[in-house]
Scaffold this motif. Structure first.
Motif, PDB file in Angstrom:
ATOM      1  N   ALA A  16      26.578  10.306  67.153  1.00 58.09           N
ATOM      2  CA  ALA A  16      25.316   9.574  66.998  1.00 58.09           C
ATOM      3  C   ALA A  16      25.253   8.348  67.894  1.00 58.09           C
ATOM      4  O   ALA A  16      24.201   8.017  68.444  1.00 58.09           O
ATOM      5  N   ASP A  17      26.386   7.676  68.075  1.00 58.49           N
ATOM      6  CA  ASP A  17      26.390   6.464  68.898  1.00 58.49           C
ATOM      7  C   ASP A  17      26.406   6.778  70.390  1.00 58.49           C
ATOM      8  O   ASP A  17      26.212   5.883  71.222  1.00 58.49           O
ATOM      9  N   LEU A  18      26.627   8.050  70.765  1.00 64.27           N
ATOM     10  CA  LEU A  18      26.655   8.445  72.182  1.00 64.27           C
ATOM     11  C   LEU A  18      25.324   9.017  72.653  1.00 64.27           C
ATOM     12  O   LEU A  18      25.147   9.258  73.846  1.00 64.27           O
ATOM     13  N   MET A  19      24.401   9.255  71.727  1.00 65.96           N
ATOM     14  CA  MET A  19      23.102   9.819  72.095  1.00 65.96           C
ATOM     15  C   MET A  19      22.267   8.761  72.805  1.00 65.96           C
ATOM     16  O   MET A  19      22.570   7.562  72.750  1.00 65.96           O
ATOM     17  N   ALA A  20      21.228   9.212  73.491  1.00 64.90           N
ATOM     18  CA  ALA A  20      20.371   8.275  74.222  1.00 64.90           C
ATOM     19  C   ALA A  20      18.925   8.421  73.725  1.00 64.90           C
ATOM     20  O   ALA A  20      18.283   9.413  74.036  1.00 64.90           O
ATOM     21  N   PRO A  21      18.410   7.433  72.980  1.00 62.04           N
ATOM     22  CA  PRO A  21      19.112   6.226  72.526  1.00 62.04           C
ATOM     23  C   PRO A  21      20.097   6.562  71.406  1.00 62.04           C
ATOM     24  O   PRO A  21      19.995   7.623  70.785  1.00 62.04           O
ATOM     25  N   SER A  22      21.037   5.666  71.144  1.00 62.44           N
ATOM     26  CA  SER A  22      21.979   5.874  70.044  1.00 62.44           C
ATOM     27  C   SER A  22      21.197   5.966  68.733  1.00 62.44           C
ATOM     28  O   SER A  22      20.214   5.261  68.523  1.00 62.44           O
ATOM     29  N   LEU A  23      21.633   6.891  67.877  1.00 67.86           N
ATOM     30  CA  LEU A  23      20.854   7.248  66.691  1.00 67.86           C
ATOM     31  C   LEU A  23      21.277   6.437  65.468  1.00 67.86           C
ATOM     32  O   LEU A  23      22.454   6.441  65.080  1.00 67.86           O
ATOM     33  N   SER A  24      20.307   5.761  64.850  1.00 63.19           N
ATOM     34  CA  SER A  24      20.557   5.079  63.583  1.00 63.19           C
ATOM     35  C   SER A  24      20.784   6.130  62.498  1.00 63.19           C
ATOM     36  O   SER A  24      20.092   7.147  62.457  1.00 63.19           O
ATOM     37  N   THR A  25      21.744   5.871  61.627  1.00 61.00           N
ATOM     38  CA  THR A  25      22.111   6.895  60.652  1.00 61.00           C
ATOM     39  C   THR A  25      22.439   6.310  59.286  1.00 61.00           C
ATOM     40  O   THR A  25      22.845   5.153  59.169  1.00 61.00           O
ATOM     41  N   VAL A  26      22.249   7.153  58.265  1.00 63.93           N
ATOM     42  CA  VAL A  26      22.821   6.908  56.945  1.00 63.93           C
ATOM     43  C   VAL A  26      23.993   7.869  56.846  1.00 63.93           C
ATOM     44  O   VAL A  26      23.820   9.080  56.886  1.00 63.93           O
ATOM     45  N   VAL A  27      25.191   7.321  56.772  1.00 61.74           N
ATOM     46  CA  VAL A  27      26.408   8.137  56.808  1.00 61.74           C
ATOM     47  C   VAL A  27      26.910   8.397  55.392  1.00 61.74           C
ATOM     48  O   VAL A  27      27.058   7.476  54.589  1.00 61.74           O
ATOM     49  N   GLN A  28      27.167   9.669  55.111  1.00 61.62           N
ATOM     50  CA  GLN A  28      27.754  10.051  53.833  1.00 61.62           C
ATOM     51  C   GLN A  28      29.280  10.066  53.962  1.00 61.62           C
ATOM     52  O   GLN A  28      29.797  10.542  54.969  1.00 61.62           O
ATOM     53  N   PRO A  29      29.988   9.600  52.948  1.00 60.98           N
ATOM     54  CA  PRO A  29      31.461   9.618  52.997  1.00 60.98           C
ATOM     55  C   PRO A  29      31.966  11.028  52.701  1.00 60.98           C
ATOM     56  O   PRO A  29      32.522  11.299  51.635  1.00 60.98           O
ATOM     57  N   ALA A  30      31.793  11.939  53.655  1.00 61.34           N
ATOM     58  CA  ALA A  30      32.055  13.360  53.426  1.00 61.34           C
ATOM     59  C   ALA A  30      33.496  13.632  53.018  1.00 61.34           C
ATOM     60  O   ALA A  30      33.758  14.404  52.089  1.00 61.34           O
ATOM     61  N   GLN A  31      34.445  13.015  53.723  1.00 59.74           N
ATOM     62  CA  GLN A  31      35.848  13.276  53.414  1.00 59.74           C
ATOM     63  C   GLN A  31      36.200  12.778  52.020  1.00 59.74           C
ATOM     64  O   GLN A  31      36.917  13.456  51.272  1.00 59.74           O
ATOM     65  N   GLU A  32      35.671  11.624  51.658  1.00 61.81           N
ATOM     66  CA  GLU A  32      35.925  11.090  50.316  1.00 61.81           C
ATOM     67  C   GLU A  32      35.300  11.981  49.254  1.00 61.81           C
ATOM     68  O   GLU A  32      35.897  12.207  48.187  1.00 61.81           O
ATOM     69  N   ILE A  33      34.101  12.492  49.525  1.00 59.77           N
ATOM     70  CA  ILE A  33      33.459  13.411  48.581  1.00 59.77           C
ATOM     71  C   ILE A  33      34.340  14.646  48.370  1.00 59.77           C
ATOM     72  O   ILE A  33      34.554  15.099  47.238  1.00 59.77           O
ATOM     73  N   GLY A  34      34.881  15.193  49.467  1.00 63.82           N
ATOM     74  CA  GLY A  34      35.775  16.344  49.357  1.00 63.82           C
ATOM     75  C   GLY A  34      37.029  16.020  48.571  1.00 63.82           C
ATOM     76  O   GLY A  34      37.478  16.812  47.728  1.00 63.82           O
ATOM     77  N   GLN A  35      37.612  14.854  48.829  1.00 62.21           N
ATOM     78  CA  GLN A  35      38.841  14.459  48.134  1.00 62.21           C
ATOM     79  C   GLN A  35      38.599  14.301  46.635  1.00 62.21           C
ATOM     80  O   GLN A  35      39.378  14.802  45.814  1.00 62.21           O
ATOM     81  N   VAL A  36      37.530  13.597  46.291  1.00 59.00           N
ATOM     82  CA  VAL A  36      37.238  13.367  44.869  1.00 59.00           C
ATOM     83  C   VAL A  36      36.934  14.688  44.168  1.00 59.00           C
ATOM     84  O   VAL A  36      37.397  14.935  43.046  1.00 59.00           O
ATOM     85  N   ALA A  37      36.164  15.560  44.832  1.00 61.17           N
ATOM     86  CA  ALA A  37      35.826  16.862  44.238  1.00 61.17           C
ATOM     87  C   ALA A  37      37.090  17.678  43.978  1.00 61.17           C
ATOM     88  O   ALA A  37      37.248  18.291  42.912  1.00 61.17           O
ATOM     89  N   ALA A  38      38.014  17.692  44.946  1.00 61.03           N
ATOM     90  CA  ALA A  38      39.257  18.450  44.789  1.00 61.03           C
ATOM     91  C   ALA A  38      40.119  17.857  43.672  1.00 61.03           C
ATOM     92  O   ALA A  38      40.696  18.597  42.859  1.00 61.03           O
ATOM     93  N   GLU A  39      40.207  16.527  43.623  1.00 57.70           N
ATOM     94  CA  GLU A  39      40.989  15.875  42.572  1.00 57.70           C
ATOM     95  C   GLU A  39      40.442  16.234  41.190  1.00 57.70           C
ATOM     96  O   GLU A  39      41.206  16.545  40.264  1.00 57.70           O
TER      97      GLU A  39
END
Length: 356
Positions: free
Chosen positions: A282-305
């Motif tokens: 997202a930061d390499l696009m032209a223009p760089s893209l504003s984003t709402v980022v989801q904590p995907a890895q944390e979601i996976g970790q919590v779900a597995a736990e």
């Protein structure tokens, strides 16, 4: 690479193998200090449980099924990384299936998981799934299920999700504070939980700033590669076209950016765009893209736990609940303050937790 076993840990600490085994399982019979010593030794020796050996001790397969819409989606690939890290450390295999956004394939994936005797199931629903009877059947058979990201209120199971309402509220508020007033929202199927929650956050932000909700600015789509262009073109030909776009997924964000360029529109001078996305470029696009980022890895970790907790502890597991993990808004060039606009009074952090 040398492989260490429970016997090696027991010998190192002068403990019995049964004590080490119970400590590694987190048994309440073992005191906290012994557990700490065992875990530290296991880490130092790079001990990893042998899932095959563990499965031979009982009826458990030491395998969990994971069903996602598409591994190619960066969010889901990150979530799988989190799931596999937890499963590996807890001595479980992970069997991954893709529904490819198909309800029929999702049902087939569930059947395959059951035929492989998985101990539990982690699933994010396909964009076509509105009926979850196939998952209710699995739950009725006593197989633990945890839903993540795309969930259903029809199932009484633990759900692990991002703060979709808060993220959408923050994204919409950011656009308003950047001087935008006609904000279009491109989203996916209306029956999906993430669609409903993000739309609610969008509407709440408009209401907070006294802006009228206009149904004409909302477009529901699937994930077709050629779908976004016509939607954007239709919106830009309205009598009062949008001056900003808030998109609800990776593919919609990229498709919207491409479609706006094709119409010779300058971003962000003519129109702004922000995406609910985990794109790592997202930061390499032209223009760089504003984003709402989801904590995907944390979601996976919590779900597995939570799933493994249910598998191993059964009636002593944590209660069924919806675990909501905060998102983060990252403002970049695609939502820079509109030319000639002073925005709204007050300060704004370019990187902040998206919570209401």
């Amino acid at each position: 690479m040398e492989t260490f076993t429970i016997k090696d840990i027991a010998r190192e600490l002068n403990l019995s193998t049964s004590t080490v085994s119970r400590a590694l399982r987190g048994s309440y019979e073992i005191n906290p200090e012994t557990k700490r010593l065992v875990m530290e030794c296991a880490e130092r020796l790079n001990y990893r449980p042998n899932p095959i050996a563990l499965s031979l001790k009982g009826s458990a397969s030491r395998a969990i099924g994971v069903i996602v819409p598409q591994i190619a989606n960066y969010f889901f690939s990150q979530a799988i990384n989190g799931i596999e890290a937890i499963a590996y450390n807890r001595g479980y295999h992970v069997i991954i299936f893709q529904s490819q956004e198909s309800y029929e394939r999702e049902m087939a994936n569930v059947q395959q998981s059951m035929s492989r005797k998985v101990d539990g199931l982690l699933i994010s629903l396909s964009s076509e799934t509105s009926d979850v009877a196939h998952l209710q059947d699995v739950q009725d058979k006593g197989v633990p299920i945890v839903l993540f990201d795309r969930v259903s209120s029809q199932l009484n199971v633990t759900k692990v999700v991002a703060d979709n309402f808060g993220g959408a509220f923050a994204a919409t508020e950011h656009l308003i504070q950047s001087g935008r007033r006609r904000i279009a929202h491109l989203t996916i199927q209306p029956w999906l939980s993430i669609t409903q929650e993000r739309l609610a956050g969008y509407r709440a932000a408009l209401e907070k700033y006294g802006l009228e909700f206009d149904e004409n600015l909302i477009r529901y789509g699937t994930f077709g590669p050629d779908e976004v262009g016509p939607m954007v073109q239709e919106l830009m030909h309205l009598e009062s076209p949008p001056d900003a776009f808030f998109t609800a997924s990776d593919r919609l964000a990229v498709g919207c950016l491409t479609a706006l360029r094709q119409q010779q529109l300058t971003i962000p001078d003519d129109v702004s765009i922000i995406g609910f996305t985990n794109l790592n470029v997202a930061d390499l696009m032209a223009p760089s893209l504003s984003t709402v980022v989801q904590p995907a890895q944390e979601i996976g970790q919590v779900a597995a736990e939570r799933l493994i907790d249910q598998i191993e502890r059964k009636h002593r597991a944590l209660p069924i609940e919806t675990v909501k993990i905060p998102t983060e808004l990252i403002a970049r060039d695609s939502t820079r303050l509109a030319s000639g606009s002073t925005g709204l009074s007050g300060t704004y952090a370019t990187k902040k937790p998206a919570s209401v």
